[in-house]
Design an enzyme around this catalytic site. Structure first.
Site, PDB file in Angstrom:
ATOM      1  CG  ASP A 157     -11.596  12.902  -2.429  1.00 24.67           C
ATOM      2  OD1 ASP A 157     -10.431  12.477  -2.537  1.00 24.67           O
ATOM      3  OD2 ASP A 157     -11.860  13.980  -1.861  1.00 24.67           O
ATOM      4  CD  GLU A 189       1.742   8.350   4.697  1.00 26.68           C
ATOM      5  OE1 GLU A 189       2.308   9.447   4.462  1.00 26.68           O
ATOM      6  OE2 GLU A 189       0.768   7.922   4.059  1.00 26.68           O
ATOM      7  CG  ASP A 224      -1.217  15.943  -2.021  1.00 25.87           C
ATOM      8  OD1 ASP A 224      -1.878  16.598  -2.851  1.00 25.87           O
ATOM      9  OD2 ASP A 224      -0.632  16.468  -1.057  1.00 25.87           O
ATOM     10  CG  ASP A 257       9.003   9.388  -2.898  1.00 22.11           C
ATOM     11  OD1 ASP A 257       8.099   8.605  -3.249  1.00 22.11           O
ATOM     12  OD2 ASP A 257       9.270  10.434  -3.507  1.00 22.11           O
ATOM     13  CD  GLU A 273      -3.021   1.122   2.198  1.00 20.54           C
ATOM     14  OE1 GLU A 273      -3.563   2.184   2.553  1.00 20.54           O
ATOM     15  OE2 GLU A 273      -3.342   0.004   2.650  1.00 20.54           O
TER      16      GLU A 273
END
Length: 230
Positions: free
Chosen positions: A171, A86, A135, A113, A61
């Site tokens: 989204d 993360e 992002d 990263d 992930e």
């Protein structure tokens, strides 16, 4: 097995924004100091050595945020080895506390990263990759910093097995279109959707994330896109 791609210069571009938010709570600080060095991925070691056991499969992930989805997946699939990437310290600390409290043993972590790690992972080793609410970098001049790119698809394709899933949730309509445009010109992935519900509804067992909850509160409709490694 193909040789790993060379490590990219991390200064070329960063796919994430801030590294740290509000001050960590004492328990989070302790977990970050004590547990992260133990669970941090060592690219020089093979995956079985990383997890200390043979796993039924491996998943990754990229940008797990607060870790809600990653922790839920690890609970649901204890035989699978998960790697979570993360760089945001607060998100990493939050997940580490969950790992510590619940005794989750099938998660390994990368706190830099993801573009630095992907070229150093073994080829065709992962059955699934997730990029959830990254992002969006909405301004035109920022779009080169979006993780979902032609280069990212190349990096992901190398580590995924044929038939593996790449899941992408956002989204931001513009970002969904951006991703689909890059999938359309890729020779290594295909979009699996056959009907609108295939991207309107989340995946089975979806636990939700805090970013998703914020999007819904603010009236944005998420898209859940599934791609298959050819």
């Amino acid at each position: 097995m193909a040789e790993p791609l060379p490590l990219q210069n991390p200064n070329d571009r960063a796919f994430f924004g801030r590294i740290k938010g509000k001050k960590l709570r004492p328990g989070q600080e302790d977990a970050l100091a004590a547990l992260l060095p133990v669970l941090r991925v060592d690219p020089a070691k093979d995956l079985e050595t990383q997890f200390g056991q043979a796993c039924q499969g491996y998943r990754i992930e990229i940008g797990f945020g607060g870790g809600e989805h990653l922790a839920a997946a690890a609970r649901a699939h204890p035989g699978i080895g998960f790697i979570g990437c993360e760089p945001f310290v607060n998100g990493m600390a939050k997940l580490l506390r969950v790992i510590e409290t619940e005794g989750l043993t099938n998660i390994r972590l990368w706190d830099r990263d993801a573009a630095e790690l992907l070229p150093r992972l073994p080829s065709a080793a992962f059955e699934q990759a997730c990029l959830l609410y990254p992002d969006p970098w909405p301004k035109r001049r920022q779009r080169k910093r979006r993780f979902f790119s032609d280069e990212a698809l190349r990096l992901l394709a190398r580590i995924l097995k044929p038939g593996a899933e790449f899941r992408f949730a956002t989204d931001i309509d513009d970002y969904a279109g951006w991703g689909l445009a890059r999938i359309a010109r890729s020779e290594e992935f295909v979009w699996t959707a056959e009907r609108p519900d295939d991207w309107r509804k989340p995946w089975a067992g979806w636990p939700g994330t805090r970013y998703e909850a914020k999007a819904l509160r603010e009236g944005r409709t998420p898209s859940y896109l599934t791609f298959c490694r050819v």
